[in-house]
Scaffold this motif. Structure first.
Motif, mmCIF file in Angstrom:
data_model
loop_
_atom_site.group_PDB
_atom_site.id
_atom_site.type_symbol
_atom_site.label_atom_id
_atom_site.label_comp_id
_atom_site.label_asym_id
_atom_site.label_seq_id
_atom_site.Cartn_x
_atom_site.Cartn_y
_atom_site.Cartn_z
ATOM 1 N N GLY A 76 12.779 60.695 4.329
ATOM 2 C CA GLY A 76 12.363 60.920 5.707
ATOM 3 C C GLY A 76 12.883 59.864 6.666
ATOM 4 O O GLY A 76 12.701 59.982 7.876
ATOM 5 N N LYS A 77 13.515 58.849 6.147
ATOM 6 C CA LYS A 77 14.011 57.743 6.977
ATOM 7 C C LYS A 77 15.520 57.602 6.829
ATOM 8 O O LYS A 77 16.042 56.496 6.791
ATOM 9 N N MET A 78 16.229 58.714 6.760
ATOM 10 C CA MET A 78 17.668 58.680 6.491
ATOM 11 C C MET A 78 18.459 57.866 7.517
ATOM 12 O O MET A 78 19.282 57.050 7.109
ATOM 13 N N PRO A 79 18.243 58.031 8.836
ATOM 14 C CA PRO A 79 19.046 57.231 9.778
ATOM 15 C C PRO A 79 18.847 55.721 9.577
ATOM 16 O O PRO A 79 19.820 54.962 9.564
ATOM 17 N N GLN A 80 17.591 55.294 9.406
ATOM 18 C CA GLN A 80 17.322 53.873 9.177
ATOM 19 C C GLN A 80 17.905 53.416 7.840
ATOM 20 O O GLN A 80 18.406 52.299 7.720
ATOM 21 N N LEU A 81 17.847 54.295 6.855
ATOM 22 C CA LEU A 81 18.366 53.961 5.533
ATOM 23 C C LEU A 81 19.890 53.794 5.582
ATOM 24 O O LEU A 81 20.426 52.829 5.041
#
Length: 161
Positions: free
Chosen positions: A65-70
């Motif tokens: 759910g946190k792909m951009p931050q990841l």
């Protein structure tokens, strides 16, 4: 029987983790905080994968759910030296996990000889899990005769005798 010493061997490694160097940034720290979910990514980094999109696709559960931050966190200068250090940390986690498993088996065998269902009964108390129950039994034993009967206790706040 050295049950207390065995439970102490488990408690130390459970609550301490090697702190990664600042060059690893928050990424490795976050992945090591949840090794089962982040391990696949860490192993890919150790194996030489550096593409942030490929690494992010390996994310599991909440991390997805946190792909951009990841992807942002995975973009950077992760060198072979970092991979070596990460491999060393994962090896330490594996070694300690193996030791915990061996100690747990030994503790359960020792307790089975004399404690019967005491661990299960203590585990029914809210806030006491199996490990805490094992430590309690190791520290104070099963003989409660050394403690004064309840009716002799001084009243405390909220106690009804």
């Amino acid at each position: 029987m050295e049950l207390s010493a065995l439970t102490e061997r488990i408690a130390g490694p459970m609550f301490t983790r090697p702190e990664p160097r600042s060059t690893f940034g928050g990424l490795v720290r976050a992945l090591l905080a949840d090794v089962p979910r982040g391990r696949v990514m860490l192993e890919a980094l150790v194996a030489g994968e550096r593409n942030p999109n490929v690494l992010a696709d390996l994310a599991k559960a909440r991390l997805r759910g946190k792909m951009p931050q990841l992807i942002e966190a995975l973009t950077g200068n992760f060198t072979d030296h970092h991979a070596y250090l990460c491999h060393t940390m994962l090896s330490n986690i594996d070694r300690i996990t193996h030791q915990i498993d061996q100690l747990t088996a030994r503790i359960e065998a020792e307790l089975a000889e004399f404690a019967g269902d005491a661990v299960e009964r203590l585990d029914e108390i809210t806030g006491i899990g199996p490990r805490a129950a094992q430590v309690i039994i190791a520290e104070i034993g099963l003989d409660m005769s050394r403690f004064p009967p309840r009716h002799t206790w001084p009243p405390g706040p909220g106690w009804r005798l």
